[in-house]
Design an enzyme around this catalytic site. Sequence first.
Site, PDB file in Angstrom:
ATOM      1  N   LYS A 154      37.235  12.362  18.017  1.00 20.72           N
ATOM      2  CA  LYS A 154      36.765  12.559  15.675  1.00 20.72           C
ATOM      3  C   LYS A 154      37.959  13.076  14.698  1.00 20.72           C
ATOM      4  CE  LYS A 154      32.076  14.591  14.963  1.00 20.72           C
ATOM      5  NZ  LYS A 154      31.031  15.406  15.004  1.00 20.72           N
ATOM      6  N   SER A 213      26.603  14.830  14.308  1.00 20.99           N
ATOM      7  CA  SER A 213      27.685  13.615  13.194  1.00 20.99           C
ATOM      8  C   SER A 213      28.747  13.395  14.406  1.00 20.99           C
ATOM      9  CB  SER A 213      28.261  14.876  12.970  1.00 20.99           C
ATOM     10  OG  SER A 213      29.331  15.936  13.708  1.00 20.99           O
ATOM     11  N   SER A 237      25.546  17.427  17.933  1.00 18.21           N
ATOM     12  CA  SER A 237      26.235  16.273  17.528  1.00 18.21           C
ATOM     13  C   SER A 237      27.176  15.349  18.332  1.00 18.21           C
ATOM     14  CB  SER A 237      27.209  16.911  16.381  1.00 18.21           C
ATOM     15  OG  SER A 237      26.132  16.944  15.619  1.00 18.21           O
TER      16      SER A 237
END
Length: 482
Positions: free
Chosen positions: A75, A150, A174
């Site tokens: 990420k 997210s 997330s």
Amino acid sequence: MKIYDYCATEIAKMIKEKKLTSSEVVEELSERIDRVDDKIGAYVSLNKDSALEFAKELDEKEPNSKLYGVPVALKDNIVSYKEKTTAASKILKDYVGTYDATVVKRMKKAGVIPFGKANMDEFAMGSSTENSSVKNVSNPFDLERIPGGSSGGSAAMVAAKEAYIALGSDTGGSVRQPASLCGVVGLKPTYGRVSRYGLMAFGSSLDQIGVLARNTEDIAGLLEIIAGYDELDPTTSDIPVPEYTKLLDKELKDLVIGLPKEYYTKTLDKDVLDSINTAIEQLKKEGVKFKEISLPHTKYAISTYYIISSAEAASNLARYDGVRYCDRKSNESVEDMYVKTRTQGFGKEVKRRIMIGNYVLCSGFYDAYYKKASQIRRLIKEDFEKAFKEVDLILTPTSPVTATKKGEKISDPLTMYLSDIYTVCVSMAGLPSISVPTGMKNGLPVGMQLIGDYFKEDLILNVSNVYEKIRGQIEYPEMEEK
């Protein structure tokens, strides 16, 4: 089958047996990304040259781990040396890592290749990945729908077979929520199980690095590598890390799983409920017993979470001021530099949470908001502690709905925040949980959440793995013209 059709453990096995090289895996995966990612938007950067160089080094050595030679995406808020890490924010658009996060160090040591940065909501603030400053991400099952957030880029790239495994971060859901919406498996470990050193902070008492993959075995294999005590992160635990991959096939007979009545209400989408009920019936056939339980403070979860996380975000993001790290927008005065840098650098959602955070922390409102939220957080934690005296695990939906259309909720922050209703309690209590697909409804994936007691990742991985075999294979979109 193409190389990208296999799971990570199968790829690692073929590399070990000399049927395949790491270089070939990186090359073919890169080609897959080139063909597919224009539709998905999952990657914000791709370090193909350095990954290929590392892969060639690995080809000359003997494998030393269960995922040796496998590329894993990060990420875009996990720092890696000499690679761009921007948290999908304009304020960090040119930032290049000066060190490796602990998880990246451990991956490299185990011969796992860090490969590319996954798109995300800016600074991990969002539930749809529509808050990225780079581009939107599409759900591979329906390109007009969101992938969740997210960690939407991480989930979407795994579902689109652009990555075998991807690391994400989970503050209030997330990892798990996008895993549910994209039909992949997503694990949030116990707080302190995996080092946060090198993870760009959002809410420090909530953040945890998690793992997304198309099956549980791949997640267990990577967790073995990245978990454990880290002297650079004082919140990590020194509890020994089990060999999770050896504990995946234990029988589930006489296991007691709790069903919290507060999670099964009229607000839950009927398609989601039907899919969860089917999974429950399938697990009953394996000898699992189910019991209704209560988590009474769940109704305060969303407001409590957004007060605490926003307060911590306001504190953590104060460092992005134009002095260090980020793109400076003025040299006229210190105040002007702060204002212009942060005004132009941060997106709407980040600004909103900074404002909320500073409001609840100011002297006139601290007791009414932040202090009260911290007290409720303790009560939420106690709810789980009481529940785990009666049951071994807790089963809930991961998301109240399947993936929604792009733009449907972005203009209504409160409705968007409610999409995390089933995941934020777990984060505030610091418990481990996993989202595993239960199947498809109207062409869209549904996920269930398995919640364990502290450091019981082995048990939730075990149940997830056994359930996968009962459920059968999820068919992921091909993405390319046949």
